[in-house]
Design a protein around this motif. Structure first.
Motif, PDB file in Angstrom:
ATOM      1  N   ASP A   1      -8.583  -7.278  -6.290  1.00 42.21           N
ATOM      2  CA  ASP A   1      -7.671  -7.250  -5.141  1.00 42.21           C
ATOM      3  C   ASP A   1      -7.330  -5.798  -4.814  1.00 42.21           C
ATOM      4  O   ASP A   1      -6.927  -5.041  -5.687  1.00 42.21           O
ATOM      5  CB  ASP A   1      -6.402  -8.044  -5.507  1.00 42.21           C
ATOM      6  CG  ASP A   1      -5.437  -8.144  -4.341  1.00 42.21           C
ATOM      7  OD1 ASP A   1      -5.814  -7.765  -3.214  1.00 42.21           O
ATOM      8  OD2 ASP A   1      -4.301  -8.595  -4.559  1.00 42.21           O
ATOM      9  N   CYS A   2      -7.526  -5.403  -3.574  1.00 41.73           N
ATOM     10  CA  CYS A   2      -7.227  -4.024  -3.170  1.00 41.73           C
ATOM     11  C   CYS A   2      -5.713  -3.807  -3.168  1.00 41.73           C
ATOM     12  O   CYS A   2      -4.963  -4.654  -2.688  1.00 41.73           O
ATOM     13  CB  CYS A   2      -7.777  -3.743  -1.784  1.00 41.73           C
ATOM     14  SG  CYS A   2      -9.556  -4.005  -1.676  1.00 41.73           S
TER      15      CYS A   2
ATOM     16  N   ASP B   1      -9.083  -8.402   1.618  1.00 40.14           N
ATOM     17  CA  ASP B   1      -8.988  -7.428   0.517  1.00 40.14           C
ATOM     18  C   ASP B   1      -9.082  -8.047  -0.874  1.00 40.14           C
ATOM     19  O   ASP B   1      -8.694  -7.438  -1.852  1.00 40.14           O
ATOM     20  CB  ASP B   1      -7.694  -6.611   0.650  1.00 40.14           C
ATOM     21  CG  ASP B   1      -6.457  -7.416   0.300  1.00 40.14           C
ATOM     22  OD1 ASP B   1      -6.481  -8.644   0.492  1.00 40.14           O
ATOM     23  OD2 ASP B   1      -5.487  -6.819  -0.170  1.00 40.14           O
TER      24      ASP B   1
ATOM     25  N   LYS C   1      -1.541  -5.514 -11.423  1.00 41.02           N
ATOM     26  CA  LYS C   1      -0.947  -4.704 -10.339  1.00 41.02           C
ATOM     27  C   LYS C   1       0.135  -3.763 -10.849  1.00 41.02           C
ATOM     28  O   LYS C   1       0.366  -2.709 -10.269  1.00 41.02           O
ATOM     29  CB  LYS C   1      -0.317  -5.648  -9.294  1.00 41.02           C
ATOM     30  CG  LYS C   1      -1.297  -6.192  -8.299  1.00 41.02           C
ATOM     31  CD  LYS C   1      -1.096  -5.598  -6.920  1.00 41.02           C
ATOM     32  CE  LYS C   1      -2.417  -5.278  -6.288  1.00 41.02           C
ATOM     33  NZ  LYS C   1      -3.266  -6.414  -6.003  1.00 41.02           N
TER      34      LYS C   1
HETATM   35 MG   LIG Z   1      -4.098  -6.754  -1.780  1.00 39.89          MG
END
Ligand SMILES: [Mg+2]
Length: 426
Positions: A14-15, A109, A161
């Protein structure tokens, strides 16, 4: 050598703050500053840098509500530039494809990659390599979560993240309950607002509690989808990879205008442009359309002006993806539904009854069709190489007064030669 273990292993790549990352790529001055990107017509905040998140700016918040914080903290604001984001997204996905895994592009994304062919003990290293390659080749930072199911890899990604390494693997962890306990129920993939409320009413506040709830209870009180989520939390794959994107049945291009439009000519230019986009899209997927719908409407919220909305559909004599024919049909529909004296806010076209373009000639095809097909192909190729709308139809207009409001656009378009970022030699 260790034997290869064939547990299912899925990575979710995931960007990070994707739109913000795209803007930062060509603007090093904003690398460490708080940055936000706004939705269409500069409405709401749809992407935030970590610095902007730290200021308390919320996802989806209307721009005007956050304006005080934004001004006080000198937050950099950008209108969305989907041409740029779309192009960078394709670069990221192309890079991911190099890893030769089964892959599902899940959103602009995000992508799931099947890493089942790698031994368990190697997946974290592979994830790291994926992350570094994407960063090196595209400049976009990502987070990678790896687990046995899609739902768990979403959770792994959620954890990744927040880590500097940007990677989390749940593979090989015997008991993941302590991890799931820290995941709020509304952060579980597939659990929306309504379901969150329902679960909380029934004492389920985190992922671990849902995982340990009996399937019978879940099925009886909710639905099959919810029990799939619970199974996936237990590490049992229920949601497969959708590697081949199912061919679509229709293609819609519609937009709200940046300012109200009254003139037929301007409305026509907008509709022609939507037709060109839509027909290029279906040609790129080798589809033809059986029919077209055009719709227009005024704003339902504008006081003092009458409301008007209308649409009409027309079948093509033969299914087509020819821009000229699609535009001609659309303009004649618009001619029928357009009424003078209104302030139009939105228009759109929809190509329906999409089916495969088998390229076969039919009873009615002529040499002219062949010429037109070749023309379409060269328009698409030229636009692909030199930027969108290098070649277009005269009726598409040049000024484009109806374009969306994009006051803060970076005006960078990597898919358009003339809008490429400029690099100054020092
Ligand atoms: Mg993202």
């Amino acid at each position: 050598m260790s034997s290869i273990q064939r547990t299912r292993k899925l990575a979710l790549v995931d960007c990070n703050s994707f739109y913000v990352s795209c803007e930062r790529l060509f603007n090093p001055k904003i690398r460490r500053k708080p940055v936000v990107v706004l939705s269409n017509n500069d409405g709401c905040i749809i992407s935030r840098s970590n610095e902007a998140k730290a200021l308390g700016i919320k996802m989806g918040e209307p721009y005007f509500k956050a304006k005080d914080i934004i001004i006080k903290n000198k937050v950099e604001v950008f209108s969305s530039n989907y041409s740029l984001y779309g192009d960078l997204s394709r670069r990221v996905m192309r890079t991911l494809k190099r890893f030769n895994s089964e892959m599902e592009v899940y959103s602009i994304d995000e992508a799931f990659l099947d890493l089942s062919n790698f031994p368990d003990q190697d997946v974290e290293k592979i994830g790291k390599e994926i992350r570094e390659t994407v960063l090196q080749w595209t400049g976009i930072p990502t987070s990678v979560g790896i687990a046995k199911t899609k739902t768990l890899s979403k959770i792994a990604n959620h954890i990744a993240k927040k880590k500097i390494s940007g990677i989390t693997s749940l593979i090989g962890i015997e008991n993941i309950d302590p991890i799931l306990e820290k995941i709020n129920i509304n952060d579980v993939w597939g659990v929306g607002k309504q379901l969150t409320k329902f679960y909380q009413k029934n004492g389920i506040y985190n992922a671990k509690q849902l995982k340990n709830k009996s399937n019978t209870w879940i099925k009886k009180s909710s639905n099959v989808l919810s029990s799939r989520t619970a199974m996936e939390l237990r590490g049992i794959p229920c949601i497969g990879l959708e590697t081949t994107t199912a061919k679509r049945k229709s293609c819609v291009v519609s937009r709200s205008f940046g300012k109200r439009i009254e003139k037929f000519q301007e409305l026509k230019e907008a509709v022609v442009n939507y037709c060109l986009n839509a027909s290029e899209k279906i040609r790129s997927e080798s589809l033809v359309a059986k029919a077209i719908t055009v719709f227009i409407r005024t704003s339902p919220f504008q006081r003092g002006f009458g409301y008007y909305s209308n649409s009409n559909a027309v079948d093509f004599p033969i299914a087509t993806n020819n821009s000229i024919e699609i535009v001609k049909t659309a303009v004649s529909i618009l001619d029928n539904i357009f009424k003078n004296g209104y302030q139009y806010q939105k228009a759109g076209v929809m190509l329906t009854g999409l089916c495969n373009d088998d390229g076969k000639k039919n009873l009615f095809s002529s040499e002219k069709d062949e010429i037109i097909n070749n023309l379409m192909r060269s328009i698409d190729n030229t636009n692909y190489r030199y930027g969108r709308s290098t070649l277009s139809l005269a009726s598409a207009g040049v000024q484009k007064k109806w374009n969306m409001k994009r006051e803060y656009s970076s005006k960078i378009d990597t898919a358009d030669f003339y809008s490429l970022p400029k690099i100054k030699a020092i």
